[in-house]
Design a protein around this motif. Structure first.
Motif, PDB file in Angstrom:
ATOM      1  N   ALA A  76       3.729 -23.413  12.113  1.00  0.00           N
ATOM      2  CA  ALA A  76       3.977 -23.470  10.670  1.00  0.00           C
ATOM      3  C   ALA A  76       2.896 -22.763   9.863  1.00  0.00           C
ATOM      4  CB  ALA A  76       4.137 -24.919  10.180  1.00  0.00           C
ATOM      5  N   GLU A  77       2.119 -21.888  10.478  1.00  0.00           N
ATOM      6  CA  GLU A  77       1.127 -21.109   9.744  1.00  0.00           C
ATOM      7  C   GLU A  77       1.806 -20.185   8.727  1.00  0.00           C
ATOM      8  OE1 GLU A  77      -2.066 -19.263  12.466  1.00  0.00           O
ATOM      9  OE2 GLU A  77      -0.387 -19.768  13.793  1.00  0.00           O
ATOM     10  N   ALA A  78       1.147 -19.971   7.610  1.00  0.00           N
ATOM     11  CA  ALA A  78       1.620 -18.994   6.636  1.00  0.00           C
ATOM     12  C   ALA A  78       1.094 -17.608   7.008  1.00  0.00           C
ATOM     13  CB  ALA A  78       1.157 -19.373   5.238  1.00  0.00           C
ATOM     14  N   PHE A  79       1.886 -16.577   6.682  1.00  0.00           N
ATOM     15  CA  PHE A  79       1.450 -15.208   6.929  1.00  0.00           C
ATOM     16  C   PHE A  79       1.935 -14.305   5.805  1.00  0.00           C
ATOM     17  CE2 PHE A  79       5.239 -16.220   9.365  1.00  0.00           C
ATOM     18  CZ  PHE A  79       6.102 -15.164   9.175  1.00  0.00           C
ATOM     19  N   ASP A  80       1.369 -13.111   5.730  1.00  0.00           N
ATOM     20  CA  ASP A  80       1.629 -12.237   4.586  1.00  0.00           C
ATOM     21  C   ASP A  80       2.663 -11.170   4.907  1.00  0.00           C
ATOM     22  OD1 ASP A  80       0.272 -10.351   6.142  1.00  0.00           O
ATOM     23  OD2 ASP A  80      -1.522 -10.313   4.875  1.00  0.00           O
ATOM     24  N   ALA A  81       2.907 -10.297   3.924  1.00  0.00           N
ATOM     25  CA  ALA A  81       3.958  -9.291   4.071  1.00  0.00           C
ATOM     26  C   ALA A  81       3.647  -8.278   5.163  1.00  0.00           C
ATOM     27  CB  ALA A  81       4.171  -8.575   2.738  1.00  0.00           C
ATOM     28  N   ALA A  82       2.377  -7.906   5.310  1.00  0.00           N
ATOM     29  CA  ALA A  82       2.028  -6.948   6.362  1.00  0.00           C
ATOM     30  C   ALA A  82       2.333  -7.520   7.741  1.00  0.00           C
ATOM     31  CB  ALA A  82       0.555  -6.566   6.251  1.00  0.00           C
ATOM     32  N   GLU A  83       2.003  -8.790   7.958  1.00  0.00           N
ATOM     33  CA  GLU A  83       2.302  -9.423   9.232  1.00  0.00           C
ATOM     34  C   GLU A  83       3.811  -9.597   9.408  1.00  0.00           C
ATOM     35  OE1 GLU A  83       1.332 -11.660  12.897  1.00  0.00           O
ATOM     36  OE2 GLU A  83       0.732  -9.846  11.812  1.00  0.00           O
ATOM     37  N   ALA A  84       4.503  -9.919   8.330  1.00  0.00           N
ATOM     38  CA  ALA A  84       5.955 -10.064   8.413  1.00  0.00           C
ATOM     39  C   ALA A  84       6.619  -8.756   8.829  1.00  0.00           C
ATOM     40  CB  ALA A  84       6.511 -10.543   7.078  1.00  0.00           C
ATOM     41  N   THR A  90      11.546  -5.176   6.968  1.00  0.00           N
ATOM     42  CA  THR A  90      11.683  -3.762   7.310  1.00  0.00           C
ATOM     43  C   THR A  90      10.511  -2.963   6.763  1.00  0.00           C
ATOM     44  OG1 THR A  90      14.075  -4.072   7.035  1.00  0.00           O
ATOM     45  CG2 THR A  90      13.278  -1.813   7.261  1.00  0.00           C
ATOM     46  N   LEU A  91      10.120  -3.255   5.545  1.00  0.00           N
ATOM     47  CA  LEU A  91       9.024  -2.554   4.888  1.00  0.00           C
ATOM     48  C   LEU A  91       8.480  -3.423   3.762  1.00  0.00           C
ATOM     49  CD1 LEU A  91      10.549   0.314   2.695  1.00  0.00           C
ATOM     50  CD2 LEU A  91      11.861  -1.599   3.556  1.00  0.00           C
ATOM     51  N   HIS A  92       7.250  -3.111   3.347  1.00  0.00           N
ATOM     52  CA  HIS A  92       6.629  -3.850   2.252  1.00  0.00           C
ATOM     53  C   HIS A  92       5.795  -2.901   1.417  1.00  0.00           C
ATOM     54  CE1 HIS A  92       3.431  -3.774   5.295  1.00  0.00           C
ATOM     55  NE2 HIS A  92       2.573  -3.901   4.293  1.00  0.00           N
ATOM     56  N   ALA A  93       5.553  -3.296   0.189  1.00  0.00           N
ATOM     57  CA  ALA A  93       4.752  -2.486  -0.711  1.00  0.00           C
ATOM     58  C   ALA A  93       3.274  -2.660  -0.392  1.00  0.00           C
ATOM     59  CB  ALA A  93       5.024  -2.890  -2.158  1.00  0.00           C
ATOM     60  N   ASP A  94       2.494  -1.609  -0.644  1.00  0.00           N
ATOM     61  CA  ASP A  94       1.043  -1.687  -0.521  1.00  0.00           C
ATOM     62  C   ASP A  94       0.485  -2.676  -1.542  1.00  0.00           C
ATOM     63  OD1 ASP A  94       1.043   0.198   1.509  1.00  0.00           O
ATOM     64  OD2 ASP A  94       0.846   1.888   0.116  1.00  0.00           O
ATOM     65  N   PRO A  95      -0.788  -3.095  -1.370  1.00  0.00           N
ATOM     66  CA  PRO A  95      -1.353  -4.095  -2.292  1.00  0.00           C
ATOM     67  C   PRO A  95      -1.217  -3.746  -3.766  1.00  0.00           C
ATOM     68  CG  PRO A  95      -2.772  -3.861  -0.392  1.00  0.00           C
ATOM     69  CD  PRO A  95      -1.698  -2.836  -0.239  1.00  0.00           C
ATOM     70  N   GLU A  96      -1.281  -2.487  -4.096  1.00  0.00           N
ATOM     71  CA  GLU A  96      -1.128  -2.078  -5.491  1.00  0.00           C
ATOM     72  C   GLU A  96       0.261  -1.524  -5.778  1.00  0.00           C
ATOM     73  OE1 GLU A  96      -3.562  -2.851  -7.539  1.00  0.00           O
ATOM     74  OE2 GLU A  96      -4.656  -3.584  -5.786  1.00  0.00           O
ATOM     75  N   GLY A  97       1.171  -1.674  -4.813  1.00  0.00           N
ATOM     76  CA  GLY A  97       2.485  -1.060  -4.943  1.00  0.00           C
ATOM     77  C   GLY A  97       3.529  -1.986  -5.525  1.00  0.00           C
ATOM     78  N   ASP A  98       4.773  -1.507  -5.489  1.00  0.00           N
ATOM     79  CA  ASP A  98       5.892  -2.197  -6.119  1.00  0.00           C
ATOM     80  C   ASP A  98       7.078  -2.176  -5.171  1.00  0.00           C
ATOM     81  OD1 ASP A  98       8.538  -1.468  -8.003  1.00  0.00           O
ATOM     82  OD2 ASP A  98       7.352  -3.177  -8.661  1.00  0.00           O
ATOM     83  N   VAL A  99       7.720  -3.324  -5.001  1.00  0.00           N
ATOM     84  CA  VAL A  99       8.824  -3.410  -4.052  1.00  0.00           C
ATOM     85  C   VAL A  99       9.975  -2.491  -4.435  1.00  0.00           C
ATOM     86  CG1 VAL A  99       9.918  -5.397  -5.180  1.00  0.00           C
ATOM     87  CG2 VAL A  99      10.286  -5.001  -2.738  1.00  0.00           C
ATOM     88  N   ASP A 100      10.221  -2.300  -5.726  1.00  0.00           N
ATOM     89  CA  ASP A 100      11.327  -1.435  -6.131  1.00  0.00           C
ATOM     90  C   ASP A 100      11.054   0.023  -5.791  1.00  0.00           C
ATOM     91  OD1 ASP A 100      13.053  -3.439  -7.187  1.00  0.00           O
ATOM     92  OD2 ASP A 100      11.684  -3.624  -8.882  1.00  0.00           O
ATOM     93  N   ALA A 101       9.787   0.412  -5.794  1.00  0.00           N
ATOM     94  CA  ALA A 101       9.447   1.787  -5.413  1.00  0.00           C
ATOM     95  C   ALA A 101       9.724   2.029  -3.939  1.00  0.00           C
ATOM     96  CB  ALA A 101       7.982   2.068  -5.734  1.00  0.00           C
ATOM     97  N   VAL A 102       9.398   1.046  -3.083  1.00  0.00           N
ATOM     98  CA  VAL A 102       9.656   1.258  -1.659  1.00  0.00           C
ATOM     99  C   VAL A 102      11.138   1.136  -1.331  1.00  0.00           C
ATOM    100  CG1 VAL A 102       7.339   0.511  -1.008  1.00  0.00           C
ATOM    101  CG2 VAL A 102       9.207  -1.144  -0.976  1.00  0.00           C
ATOM    102  N   LEU A 103      11.887   0.422  -2.161  1.00  0.00           N
ATOM    103  CA  LEU A 103      13.328   0.279  -1.927  1.00  0.00           C
ATOM    104  C   LEU A 103      14.138   1.460  -2.458  1.00  0.00           C
ATOM    105  CD1 LEU A 103      14.423  -3.427  -2.515  1.00  0.00           C
ATOM    106  CD2 LEU A 103      14.729  -2.028  -0.471  1.00  0.00           C
ATOM    107  N   ALA A 104      13.581   2.236  -3.381  1.00  0.00           N
ATOM    108  CA  ALA A 104      14.351   3.303  -4.027  1.00  0.00           C
ATOM    109  C   ALA A 104      14.974   4.270  -3.021  1.00  0.00           C
ATOM    110  CB  ALA A 104      13.482   4.040  -5.037  1.00  0.00           C
ATOM    111  N   PRO A 105      14.226   4.815  -2.048  1.00  0.00           N
ATOM    112  CA  PRO A 105      14.873   5.739  -1.109  1.00  0.00           C
ATOM    113  C   PRO A 105      15.890   5.055  -0.201  1.00  0.00           C
ATOM    114  CG  PRO A 105      12.587   5.338  -0.482  1.00  0.00           C
ATOM    115  CD  PRO A 105      12.770   4.751  -1.840  1.00  0.00           C
ATOM    116  N   VAL A 106      15.683   3.782   0.094  1.00  0.00           N
ATOM    117  CA  VAL A 106      16.647   3.031   0.900  1.00  0.00           C
ATOM    118  C   VAL A 106      17.983   2.941   0.167  1.00  0.00           C
ATOM    119  CG1 VAL A 106      17.167   0.764   1.888  1.00  0.00           C
ATOM    120  CG2 VAL A 106      14.853   1.711   2.069  1.00  0.00           C
ATOM    121  N   LEU A 107      17.940   2.545  -1.098  1.00  0.00           N
ATOM    122  CA  LEU A 107      19.177   2.399  -1.867  1.00  0.00           C
ATOM    123  C   LEU A 107      19.821   3.753  -2.137  1.00  0.00           C
ATOM    124  CD1 LEU A 107      18.136  -0.420  -4.346  1.00  0.00           C
ATOM    125  CD2 LEU A 107      19.413  -0.616  -2.208  1.00  0.00           C
ATOM    126  N   ASP A 108      19.012   4.784  -2.344  1.00  0.00           N
ATOM    127  CA  ASP A 108      19.578   6.127  -2.520  1.00  0.00           C
ATOM    128  C   ASP A 108      20.377   6.540  -1.276  1.00  0.00           C
ATOM    129  OD1 ASP A 108      18.566   6.410  -5.045  1.00  0.00           O
ATOM    130  OD2 ASP A 108      16.854   7.645  -4.451  1.00  0.00           O
TER     131      ASP A 108
END
Length: 247
Positions: free
Chosen positions: A152-160, A167-185
């Motif tokens: 039951a340990e907690a873990f972060d997006a990089a570990e996930a 599938t992918l995650h935003a960098d610490p200063e990034g935005d989830v919608d930016a990383v999803l944009a090419p996927v949705l396109d």
């Protein structure tokens, strides 16, 4: 007030979990509303993909411990996502716990922001990640699944992402919608037939696991929820104390 909202724009149906008072927990109402919204999106020929997202700081906290949905209804939801002829994309900006991870795991693509966190909390409540193991075990690194399911340990997006939950995650200063944009396109440019046939290939292991293990694990889940240990674990959680078995 409905716990789920749906909208359409440029080939994408966005379904939003909107029950922040209970952290989008899997109540009977939320599960029923989500199943209905998915069916509507699946029947719309203009929709190429579904984005599943949330309001508030939690994507989904897992079972509503005050009023849990029937495990059979949750299994039906997972089956319907796996069988939907359109890809389902999870967009996460907050926390995901327990049953919410099954919802995340059954999605075809999952992306998250840097502040998201994850934990399989079942063993601390006298439960097991039973039904949610169906979509997760085909996707997760086996060693990581053993560790996080048990502890039951907690873990972060990089570990996930590393273990296959995301599938992918935003960098610490990034935005989830930016990383999803090419996927949705890419999904918008795909043909309905091509998407449906390809999803039938990529989701085959999950669909097979639902058919093979669904009834058995639903029965296991229901039995655990009705047990004395689970009653103690859930009561301890509400009373903000350690359960009696904790060392």
């Amino acid at each position: 007030m409905t716990p789920v909202h749906a909208a359409r724009a440029t080939g994408v149906a966005t379904i939003t979990l909107d029950s922040p008072a209970n952290r989008n927990a899997l109540s009977a109402d939320l599960v029923a509303a989500l199943r209905a919204a998915l069916a509507d999106a699946g029947a719309d020929p203009a929709v190429r993909a579904v984005v599943l997202t949330h309001t508030g700081t939690t994507f989904c906290a897992g079972a509503d411990l005050r009023s849990p949905c029937d495990p059979a209804d949750f299994l039906a939801l997972l089956r319907e996502i796996a069988e939907l002829p359109k890809p389902v994309v999870a967009r996460v900006t907050g926390h995901v716990r327990a049953g919410g991870l099954g919802l995340l795991g059954v999605c075809d693509i999952a992306a998250a922001g840097p502040q998201s966190s994850y934990a399989f909390t079942e063993t601390h409540l006298g439960l097991a990640p039973a039904v949610i193991s169906i979509p997760l075990l085909p996707r997760l690194d086996p060693r990581a699944a053993s560790r996080y399911f048990l502890t039951a340990e907690a873990f972060d997006a990089a570990e996930a992402t590393r273990i296959g939950l995301l599938t992918l995650h935003a960098d610490p200063e990034g935005d989830v919608d930016a990383v999803l944009a090419p996927v949705l396109d890419g999904l918008r440019k795909a043909s309905p037939q091509g998407l449906a046939a390809t999803k039938s290939l990529t989701a085959a292991a999950v669909r097979e696991a639902v058919a093979r293990d669904g009834a058995r694990l639903t029965e296991l889940s229901a039995g655990l929820f009705a047990s004395d240990e689970a009653r103690e674990g859930i009561t301890a959680r509400f009373e903000r104390r350690n359960p009696t078995w904790a060392l």
